[in-house]
Design an enzyme around this catalytic site. Structure first.
Site, PDB file in Angstrom:
ATOM      1  N   TYR A 161      18.132  -2.556  26.988  1.00  0.00           N
ATOM      2  CA  TYR A 161      18.234  -1.873  25.697  1.00  0.00           C
ATOM      3  C   TYR A 161      16.893  -1.254  25.325  1.00  0.00           C
ATOM      4  O   TYR A 161      16.813  -0.077  24.958  1.00  0.00           O
ATOM      5  CB  TYR A 161      18.683  -2.861  24.622  1.00  0.00           C
ATOM      6  CG  TYR A 161      18.571  -2.309  23.217  1.00  0.00           C
ATOM      7  CD1 TYR A 161      19.419  -1.288  22.784  1.00  0.00           C
ATOM      8  CD2 TYR A 161      17.619  -2.791  22.331  1.00  0.00           C
ATOM      9  CE1 TYR A 161      19.319  -0.764  21.506  1.00  0.00           C
ATOM     10  CE2 TYR A 161      17.508  -2.277  21.051  1.00  0.00           C
ATOM     11  CZ  TYR A 161      18.363  -1.266  20.641  1.00  0.00           C
ATOM     12  OH  TYR A 161      18.240  -0.752  19.369  1.00  0.00           O
ATOM     13  N   SER A 195      13.429   1.839  18.604  1.00  0.00           N
ATOM     14  CA  SER A 195      13.543   0.424  18.265  1.00  0.00           C
ATOM     15  C   SER A 195      12.220  -0.297  18.456  1.00  0.00           C
ATOM     16  O   SER A 195      11.425   0.063  19.331  1.00  0.00           O
ATOM     17  CB  SER A 195      14.605  -0.234  19.158  1.00  0.00           C
ATOM     18  OG  SER A 195      14.577  -1.641  19.049  1.00  0.00           O
TER      19      SER A 195
END
Length: 335
Positions: free
Chosen positions: A152, A127
């Site tokens: 995350y 990501s």
């Protein structure tokens, strides 16, 4: 080829499965159909290809090691694309254990099954969030990513480290793709395009963080899928130019690569909202708010490495992409 894809009821996974089937591959999809967002959307995505004769679907969680091992043993995939994960920066602030279980335990299980299953190539989702507190733009894979600002992001960086260890120890070819703000038809309802479209349709105010100064490297789903397939077909190999005294974080002496995959054209969030308003025929109030914890002000992908090594060439303008999204959104919502 026989390709195992995790997360095939998800946004990117469903689009990828369709394209792989279209080109003649045999696909085994794995998804746990959790209720992080409305499972009905996941079922609707899956309905578009679940009956395909070369597609098999397994409802299972990658954190279930025994179930994953059974799926691998029965299907014997040649290559794997791992997209299943607990997504969302803001959700991680309140539900950290979901990220530990799915993104760390689950990814560890995927690595183990790929290792023992002699998989030719593992491509997995990282990501743009890994760039965290970085302020140098555009973000490049050569940049250090040691300061994540959300759990995350930390789990995605951990995935890259875990992958490298398996590439180094066992010669497993791995490629991580740092996705940058993917949007388009069948997108996630917790992401800004769907959230904003719903509010605009209802005439409700939109909350815009960082006082509207966010810039995001919005990347259309078709461009993302093309990049994933090109990467899957380009098996990671040791970098002959790798210098251990001046290490490049994007490559290694092991068969390991990390790439950015984005549009390379950041767009201010307020302009993105304006395009949605134009397409939906309604202007709404914008409530400008401060930055949220775990968020970053700007993202911008340097995709030069992916262009050079796999021929990646995103070509969907933000105007065209939003128009396609709105056409799908009107049809999906019946309005």
């Amino acid at each position: 080829m026989r390709i195992l894809v995790t997360g095939t009821a998800g946004f990117i996974g469903a689009a990828l499965a369709r394209r792989l089937l279209d080109r003649g591959d045999e696909v085994l999809g794995i998804d746990n159909h959790n209720d992080y967002y409305d499972p009905a959307l996941k079922e609707a995505r899956l309905a578009g290809f679940a009956a395909h004769p070369r597609y098999t679907h397994v409802r299972s969680d990658v954190a279930d090691a025994a179930a994953l091992e059974r799926a691998f043993a029965a299907f014997r995939p040649q290559r794997v694309v791992h997209l299943a994960a607990q997504a969302g920066v803001r959700y991680s602030l309140k539900h950290p254990q979901a990220y530990v279980q799915s993104n760390l335990v689950g990814f560890g299980n995927v690595l183990e099954t790929c290792r023992h299953g002699a998989v030719e190539h593992l491509v997995y989702a990282s990501s743009s969030s890994v760039y965290g507190a970085n302020r140098k733009l555009p973000f490049a894979v050569e940049d250090p990513v040691d300061h994540p600002v959300s759990l995350y992001a930390a789990t995605k960086k951990a995935n890259e480290l875990m992958a490298h260890s398996y590439s180094h120890l066992y010669g497993l070819p791995t490629t991580g793709l740092r996705f940058f703000t993917v949007y388009g038809p069948w997108g996630r309802p917790d992401m800004s395009p769907m959230l904003f479209a719903d509010r605009i349709r209802r005439g409700e105010p939109i909350e815009v963080y960082n006082y509207g100064h966010h810039r995001r490297d919005f990347t259309y789903i078709d461009d993302i899928v093309e990049g994933v397939i090109r990467t899957l077909d380009h098996i990671a190999r040791p970098d002959p130019a790798y210098d251990a005294e001046r290490p490049n974080p994007g490559s290694s002496s092991a068969p390991y690569r990390v790439y950015n995959i984005g549009n390379d054209r950041p767009v201010e969030l307020l302009y993105f909202i304006e395009l949605l308003e134009r397409g939906l025929g309604r202007t709404v109030e914008k409530r400008l708010l401060p930055m949220q914890p775990g968020d970053v002000p700007d993202t911008w992908a340097d995709v030069s490495a992916l262009r050079r090594e796999v021929g990646y060439a995103p070509n969907t303008s933000i105007e065209e992409g939003v128009a396609r999204f709105i056409a799908w959104y009107r049809d999906y919502t019946g309005r």
